[in-house]
Scaffold this motif. Structure first.
Motif, PDB file in Angstrom:
ATOM      1  N   GLY A  65       0.824  -1.209   0.000  1.00 53.53           N
ATOM      2  CA  GLY A  65       0.000   0.000   0.000  1.00 53.53           C
ATOM      3  C   GLY A  65       0.850   1.246   0.000  1.00 53.53           C
ATOM      4  N   SER A  66       0.224   2.348   0.390  1.00 52.80           N
ATOM      5  CA  SER A  66       0.932   3.627   0.367  1.00 52.80           C
ATOM      6  C   SER A  66       0.497   4.466   1.556  1.00 52.80           C
ATOM      7  N   LYS A  67       1.330   5.488   1.842  1.00 56.93           N
ATOM      8  CA  LYS A  67       1.078   6.393   2.949  1.00 56.93           C
ATOM      9  C   LYS A  67       1.476   7.796   2.502  1.00 56.93           C
ATOM     10  N   HIS A  68       0.641   8.787   2.910  1.00 58.09           N
ATOM     11  CA  HIS A  68       0.877  10.154   2.490  1.00 58.09           C
ATOM     12  C   HIS A  68       1.227  11.021   3.694  1.00 58.09           C
ATOM     13  N   HIS A  69       2.034  12.045   3.407  1.00 55.76           N
ATOM     14  CA  HIS A  69       2.300  13.084   4.393  1.00 55.76           C
ATOM     15  C   HIS A  69       2.283  14.431   3.662  1.00 55.76           C
ATOM     16  N   LEU A  70       1.583  15.398   4.273  1.00 61.95           N
ATOM     17  CA  LEU A  70       1.420  16.712   3.653  1.00 61.95           C
ATOM     18  C   LEU A  70       2.254  17.734   4.428  1.00 61.95           C
ATOM     19  N   ILE A  71       3.111  18.473   3.667  1.00 59.02           N
ATOM     20  CA  ILE A  71       3.940  19.509   4.266  1.00 59.02           C
ATOM     21  C   ILE A  71       3.464  20.856   3.726  1.00 59.02           C
ATOM     22  N   LYS A  72       3.016  21.714   4.611  1.00 58.65           N
ATOM     23  CA  LYS A  72       2.508  23.027   4.211  1.00 58.65           C
ATOM     24  C   LYS A  72       3.679  24.013   4.256  1.00 58.65           C
ATOM     25  N   VAL A  73       4.043  24.520   3.092  1.00 58.94           N
ATOM     26  CA  VAL A  73       5.192  25.402   2.961  1.00 58.94           C
ATOM     27  C   VAL A  73       4.714  26.846   2.821  1.00 58.94           C
ATOM     28  N   THR A  74       5.253  27.694   3.674  1.00 61.70           N
ATOM     29  CA  THR A  74       5.002  29.133   3.536  1.00 61.70           C
ATOM     30  C   THR A  74       6.331  29.806   3.197  1.00 61.70           C
ATOM     31  N   VAL A  75       6.243  30.844   2.362  1.00 61.78           N
ATOM     32  CA  VAL A  75       7.432  31.581   1.933  1.00 61.78           C
ATOM     33  C   VAL A  75       7.361  32.984   2.502  1.00 61.78           C
ATOM     34  N   LYS A  76       8.311  33.314   3.302  1.00 62.13           N
ATOM     35  CA  LYS A  76       8.456  34.676   3.801  1.00 62.13           C
ATOM     36  C   LYS A  76       9.642  35.314   3.072  1.00 62.13           C
ATOM     37  N   ALA A  77       9.840  36.599   3.286  1.00 66.07           N
ATOM     38  CA  ALA A  77      10.927  37.280   2.568  1.00 66.07           C
ATOM     39  C   ALA A  77      11.506  38.372   3.431  1.00 66.07           C
ATOM     40  N   ALA A  78      12.835  38.318   3.586  1.00 69.28           N
ATOM     41  CA  ALA A  78      13.519  39.485   4.119  1.00 69.28           C
ATOM     42  C   ALA A  78      13.438  40.591   3.076  1.00 69.28           C
ATOM     43  N   PRO A  79      13.637  41.834   3.422  1.00 68.56           N
ATOM     44  CA  PRO A  79      13.538  42.918   2.432  1.00 68.56           C
ATOM     45  C   PRO A  79      14.472  42.666   1.251  1.00 68.56           C
ATOM     46  N   PHE A  80      13.971  42.948   0.055  1.00 69.72           N
ATOM     47  CA  PHE A  80      14.808  42.845  -1.153  1.00 69.72           C
ATOM     48  C   PHE A  80      14.494  44.035  -2.055  1.00 69.72           C
ATOM     49  N   TRP A  81      15.499  44.388  -2.850  1.00 74.57           N
ATOM     50  CA  TRP A  81      15.387  45.594  -3.663  1.00 74.57           C
ATOM     51  C   TRP A  81      14.509  45.392  -4.895  1.00 74.57           C
ATOM     52  N   ILE A  82      13.677  46.368  -5.119  1.00 76.71           N
ATOM     53  CA  ILE A  82      13.058  46.551  -6.446  1.00 76.71           C
ATOM     54  C   ILE A  82      13.873  47.591  -7.217  1.00 76.71           C
ATOM     55  N   SER A  83      14.166  48.693  -6.563  1.00 83.23           N
ATOM     56  CA  SER A  83      15.118  49.666  -7.101  1.00 83.23           C
ATOM     57  C   SER A  83      15.688  50.442  -5.930  1.00 83.23           C
ATOM     58  N   ALA A  84      17.018  50.388  -5.799  1.00 84.68           N
ATOM     59  CA  ALA A  84      17.694  51.123  -4.730  1.00 84.68           C
ATOM     60  C   ALA A  84      17.826  52.587  -5.130  1.00 84.68           C
ATOM     61  N   PRO A  85      17.923  53.476  -4.163  1.00 84.73           N
ATOM     62  CA  PRO A  85      18.092  54.897  -4.509  1.00 84.73           C
ATOM     63  C   PRO A  85      19.425  55.103  -5.228  1.00 84.73           C
ATOM     64  N   ARG A  86      19.421  56.048  -6.172  1.00 81.90           N
ATOM     65  CA  ARG A  86      20.598  56.330  -6.974  1.00 81.90           C
ATOM     66  C   ARG A  86      21.111  57.724  -6.662  1.00 81.90           C
ATOM     67  N   ASN A  87      22.424  57.891  -6.777  1.00 76.68           N
ATOM     68  CA  ASN A  87      23.021  59.200  -6.554  1.00 76.68           C
ATOM     69  C   ASN A  87      22.461  60.218  -7.536  1.00 76.68           C
ATOM     70  N   LEU A  88      22.293  61.455  -7.072  1.00 78.59           N
ATOM     71  CA  LEU A  88      21.760  62.527  -7.903  1.00 78.59           C
ATOM     72  C   LEU A  88      22.754  63.675  -7.943  1.00 78.59           C
TER      73      LEU A  88
END
Length: 1175
Positions: A323-346
């Protein structure tokens, strides 16, 4: 108030967009020479990682490097307080740098653990490093423990725990025996991620006393071991087969959290007998390809570089035959801050406005804090400071001296990001960073890019000129990019020259010169040709090149894309390759590559080596068809077709013809696509969308075309929007109130996709109306109704299909329908310059009244009567002259003089004629009359002639008189003196007296009006001949004796003529001819009439009278050419009849035409003519 709050975010967004456009172009230059002279706030260039674990046996080195002008100074904090480097003798800061070197030898290393931060400062601001956490690496010992031997029945699962000591960083775990040999792992025995050793079921061979868990600590490179574990497998009561169940993780479900960007590791270890197999799947999704891997015999699932889409339920299934046996693992993804666009020198100029944006993301959403020179912005600026809008700082109306470094810190529970961005307020004149007098070289028809990198504050404006004169603007040929680069799309020789770029701002300007040289492309003119060579013969491949004279080409030969064999038989010339004494291994593809510093070209040909055979008679035939058609480099709009040439059959292949069939639109029809040279075996074919292509190739040599090749595989191009619009777009009206818009529809081949329709647009020209449009199916016209009469319309017809629209169509001018003109020409005036010509002038009809396209004007006129006769009936023959175009005058030629005419004018367009103008009557003046209608002689006398004539058919005025001129003509056609007689206009008969008898006269008669004389009518006539018989004033023609005499003479002449002809036929020659033959007098030798040469007499022609010949008026017969005449036969030379004119001449043997032949006078009295006249 609510409304203001509602609209505020939208206004802010618009403001941010505008500001971003204002500051996007000015960037900090990287050229060190430019930076040397610019004041610049500090910028961190190198720093240690946020988490720094050090080895206590080595010095601690914490990096902090920065740049700026002036060069920045450095300071440090530790655990949030100032760290005085100078007071600690163990701490050294590198000169000119902020890097710390901490000597921990002989010291407790943990004393220097903590959180460090570096600050780089100069007079323009302060830049901060990240918070650097310094920790000492640790490798603690295993705690002492005593392990009892483990007894386990065969077939049962087993867990051997490792539980290593916590180290920094965590150790690497592995199991070995006493001999330091790794324990074998398989589907039944596996090591968990935490280091524990799992047996899904044990076997007797698992019995051993040296299961040892080892921990390796990477920083200290030390290995520690756990006390050995002893396992004894009992076989006295073995377990039977069992269903699968999970040893790790426990239960039916579990949870797992992973951070974005890290590696997700999931494991399932099952027990059971037989050993279960593990299978992984993701509910409601698929495992990501390319990032998924399996380890430990499928017991461990790893997904690298995790993102939000990897969250979800992962199911592991353990299966064996029970036969067979199942196990379910619920994965959540969190995120430390990451850049979309960093400030640029002006870099901002005084009074400019700029923005800094710090766009980050994370889960949970990061909190953003802004700092300036290391301090919170709100603490520095109480009011009138930068405006903060969440992730954006707005700097308005910046001033000199306000340069600073801004820090953005974004953090959540999983970490933080920090970035420095300086705002440098400068007022700098432009600088051109591109090297001066740089020479750009480019091949013709290629793109040329001329650089003009610049720097200045405010941002300089770039302008280009050529040869110091022509200002360059954006056009089809030139494109000036935002960074100042000038792009020439298709460089041509005319683009060569000196180019100047000018950088300008409110602080000044700077120019720089560069030069462009456009070179001729390198091309192989004579390509190597396919060779079929017998073994032992020579093969020659030619490769003649054309190149720019200023470029030096190099030529390389390849065999099968590799170097030529190192063999002296291969002789490479300047433009050829010769292979001597060919062998089988020489067969292959030979390629010549010619290169210059700018471009290259190549061409290939194949060498086939065949057996040496006796040379058969050369038979020229059509080539064999190409074979092995293959489609490669398949693109949306192009494909490369390759083939293998067939046998050329002793006549070199000159070209290949490529045909295609469109199976979708025109199945069964082959269409010529392109033709390539006979040396090519590939062709890049340009294709159209939405076509089901099949290709075939035909070879051509001097004999003709081969049979077509076997068609290629089908190649379908994807549909797309049409590339073109319908052609021949026209707008014309068929009725006064409509506009028929017509066009030539696209073919199915041109449609580029299904659902072809047309968008018809129109609007009245020069009227500010919107376009009216109508979508119509695949037809060729559309009728617009209820239009004004004949007004211009702007018309566009655009094709579209299910995939989009064709390009914007061009505007065509059309006109609505025409109607007949409303008005007649006005102010009709007639000027008569002479008696046969009239000039007509009129006022043109106004354009609105024409109501159509003006074709011209028609002038209708007819002669009413002559001016001399008021009662003359009208001439109803109406004439019309058409004057095309917008005319206002015209000439009427061929009028009859001295007449009354009526005239009217009509304007006409394509629809018809308008109303008539009022009838205009005009008169023609007198002209000269026609010639008299006839002139004849009605009575002949010895010295008189009576003439009669008719008046002219057209008098063209009032006749005033007739003038008659006449003069005699002698036998030599010499004219005598002219006499002139004038007669009144009412005289039409006259008898001229005192004329010479038997004399020819010429008469000339014309009529006169007050305008002058008309043309002459001519006539010739002769007076009667003078006879010896006195004129008894009786008509002897009615006397019987006269009639009998005439009959007798006629009969005698007839007999004599018959005798003459009979004698000629029998004897061949007259006696006179014999006499001439005897004398041979050259003076009497006959001459040919045509060319004056001497010849023989002809029996049948010498004495034939000329038709129309005439005896001179004096009645004598000239005998200077021959003595052979009727006189010799007894007829006499003076035979003639009476005055009735029946026979008034005598025979003449002279062969010439009289100059008066054809007039109404009698014919010459030759014997035959005399008979004809008599009879």
């Amino acid at each position: 108030m609510d409304k203001k709050q509602k609209w505020a975010p939208g206004l802010k967004a618009v403001l941010l967009i505008l500001l971003s456009h204002m500051t996007a172009g000015l960037e900090v230059p990287l050229d060190p020479k430019v930076l040397e002279g610019l004041p610049q706030p500090p910028t961190i260039t190198l720093q240690s990682p946020k988490d720094y674990i050090f080895d206590p046996r080595e010095n601690i080195v914490i990096h902090c490097e920065a740049k700026g002008n002036p060069h920045p100074s450095f300071s440090w904090t530790r655990n949030g307080t100032n760290f005085d480097v100078e007071k600690d003798s163990k701490v050294l800061m590198k000169p000119g740098s902020g890097t710390l070197v901490i000597d921990i030898s002989g010291e407790k290393a943990d004393a220097y653990e903590g959180t460090y931060q570096c600050t780089a400062s100069n007079e323009h601001g302060k830049a901060l490093s990240n918070n650097i956490v310094i920790r000492q690496s640790r490798s603690p010992l295993w705690s002492k423990e005593r392990n009892e031997a483990i007894l386990v029945q065969k077939g049962l699962p087993l867990l051997l725990p490792c539980r290593p000591p916590a180290g920094l960083p965590p150790p690497v775990i592995f199991w070995m025996d006493n001999n330091f040999q790794k324990l074998p792992l398989d589907k039944r025995v596996s090591q968990a991620l935490n280091g524990d050793l799992y047996f899904s079921n044990v076997l007797p061979e698992d019995t051993r006393s040296d299961y040892i868990c080892y921990a390796r600590f990477p920083y200290t490179q030390t290995i520690q071991q756990k006390q050995p574990i002893s396992v004894v497998v009992l076989n006295n009561n073995p377990e039977g087969e069992r269903h699968p169940d999970f040893m790790l993780p426990s239960g039916s479900t579990s949870n797992k959290m992973v951070l974005r960007g890290e590696t997700l590791e999931l494991e399932c270890i099952a027990k059971g007998l037989p050993t279960p197999n593990i299978l992984w799947q993701k509910d409601a999704g698929k495992l990501p390809s390319g990032r998924t891997s399996f380890y430990h015999f499928n017991k461990t699932l790893k997904i690298s570089d995790v993102n939000e889409d990897d969250a979800g339920d992962y199911r592991c299934t353990a299966t064996n035959k029970l036969g067979s046996k199942h196990h379910l693992i619920k994965v959540t993804v969190k995120a430390a801050p990451f850049w979309i666009s960093a400030p640029r020198n002006l870099i901002l100029a005084p009074n400019e406005t700029g923005i800094l944006t710090c766009r980050v993301n994370g889960n949970p959403k990061p909190k953003i804090n802004w700092f300036v020179n290391g301090r919170p912005i709100k603490d520095v600026y109480e009011k009138d400071g930068p405006k903060i809008e969440e992730d954006t700082v707005i700097l308005s109306n910046v001033q000199s001296g306000s340069s600073a470094v801004y820090q953005c810190n974004a953090s959540n529970e999983f970490g933080y990001l920090m970035a420095n961005a300086f705002v440098n307020v400068l007022a700098e004149p432009p600088r051109v960073l591109t090297l001066p007098n740089q020479v750009y070289r480019v091949i013709m028809n290629h793109r040329a890019l001329l650089d003009c990198a610049s720097f200045g504050s405010p941002i300089p404006t770039i302008a280009w000129s050529k040869d110091g004169e022509t200002s360059i603007k954006n056009s089809d040929s030139y494109v000036i990019h935002e960074n100042g680069t000038l792009e020439i799309n298709m460089a041509q020789p005319l683009h060569s020259g000196k180019y100047t770029c000018n950088a300008t701002n409110n602080q000044g300007f700077k120019e720089n010169h560069v030069f462009l040289e456009v070179k001729e492309p390198t091309r192989i003119l004579t390509q190597p040709k396919y060779r079929r060579v017998q073994r032992g013969m020579s093969a020659l491949f030619e490769c003649k090149v054309k190149h720019d004279n200023s470029l030096v080409p190099t030529m390389t030969w390849l065999k099968d894309n590799g170097e030529l064999p190192d063999d002296q038989r291969f002789e490479v010339g300047d433009d050829s390759l010769t292979i001597m004494d060919v062998i089988d291994d020489d067969a292959g593809t030979y390629t010549c590559i010619t290169k210059t510093m700018l471009d290259q070209d190549s061409a290939s040909a194949t060498l086939t080596v065949v057996e040496a055979t006796p040379t058969p008679p050369v038979v020229l035939e059509k080539p064999d068809p190409p074979t092995d058609l293959e489609l490669t480099d398949q693109m949306e709009r192009s494909v490369q077709l390759t083939w293998i040439p067939g046998d050329e059959n002793n006549s070199p292949i000159q070209s290949f013809l490529i045909e295609y069939m469109d199976l979708l639109h025109q199945p069964g029809i082959w269409v010529n696509l392109t033709e390539v040279s006979g040396t090519s075996t590939t062709a890049q074919l340009q294709l159209s969308p939405y076509v089901y292509y099949m290709f075939r190739v035909l070879a051509q040599n001097g004999v003709g075309y081969s049979e077509p090749s076997v068609p290629s595989a089908q190649y379908r191009t994807n549909p797309s929007a049409p590339d073109e619009n319908p052609t021949n777009v026209e707008g014309t009206g068929t009725e006064p109130d409509n506009l028929v818009i017509s066009w030539r529809p696209l073919t199915g081949f041109q449609s580029n996709g299904p659902g072809l329709e047309y968008k018809v647009q129109w609007r009245q020209k020069d009227v500010e109306d919107d376009w009216t449009s109508k979508n119509v199916g695949n037809t060729s016209q559309y009728i617009v109704t209820d239009t004004p009469t004949y007004v211009p319309y702007e018309i566009k017809v655009q094709a579209f299909n299910n995939y989009g629209n064709a390009p914007e169509p061009t505007v065509v001018i059309g006109y609505s329908g025409e109607d007949k003109p409303l008005s007649a020409p006005d102010s009709v005036q007639v000027t008569v310059p002479n008696s046969t010509l009239a000039e007509v002038q009129w006022e043109p009809v106004p354009n609105p009244s024409v109501r159509g396209e003006l074709q011209g004007y028609r002038v209708y006129y007819c002669r009413v009567r002559g001016r001399h006769d008021q009662q003359e009936e009208a001439d109803q023959h109406e004439q019309v002259l058409t004057f095309s175009g917008n005319r206002s005058e015209g000439m009427l030629p061929g009028l009859q003089p001295y007449s009354v005419y009526d005239l009217f004018i009509k304007v006409f367009n394509n629809k018809g004629e308008g109303p008539s103008s009022p009838i205009k009557t005009f008169e023609t003046p007198e002209g000269v009359p026609d010639s008299p209608s006839f002139l004849s002689v009605i009575d002949y006398g010895l010295d008189t002639l009576t003439l009669k004539w008719g008046p002219p058919l057209s008098n063209n005025g009032r006749l005033t008189r007739y003038t008659l001129k006449y003069h005699p003509v002698n036998a030599t056609n010499e004219l005598g003196p002219v006499k002139e007689v004038i007669f009144p206009a009412n005289v039409t008969t006259v008898t001229l007296t005192s004329l010479n008898a038997s004399m020819l006269y010429k008469f000339y008669l014309n009529a006169w009006t007050r305008k002058g004389p008309g043309p002459d009518i001519k006539k010739e006539a002769s007076t009667a001949m003078d006879t010896a018989v006195p004129n008894r004033q009786v008509d002897i023609a009615t006397q019987g004796w006269f009639i009998g005499l005439m009959c007798a003479i006629a009969l005698l002449i007839l007999v004599l003529l018959i005798v003459c002809f009979i004698k000629r036929n029998k004897g061949g020659k007259y006696p006179v001819k014999e006499k001439e033959d005897a004398h041979q007098d050259p003076e009497i030798q006959p001459m040919k009439e045509d060319d004056g040469t001497f010849g023989e007499y002809s029996d049948t022609e010498d004495h034939k009278p000329l038709k129309g010949s005439r005896t001179p008026s004096n009645g004598t017969v000239r005998r200077d050419e021959s003595d052979d005449s009727l006189v010799d036969y007894g007829e006499g030379g003076d035979g003639q009849f009476n005055e009735d004119g029946s026979f008034i001449g005598q025979y003449s043997g002279k062969k010439e035409k009289d100059t008066h032949e054809g007039n109404e006078s009698s014919e010459a009295p030759s014997p035959v003519n005399a008979m004809n006249s008599f009879v």
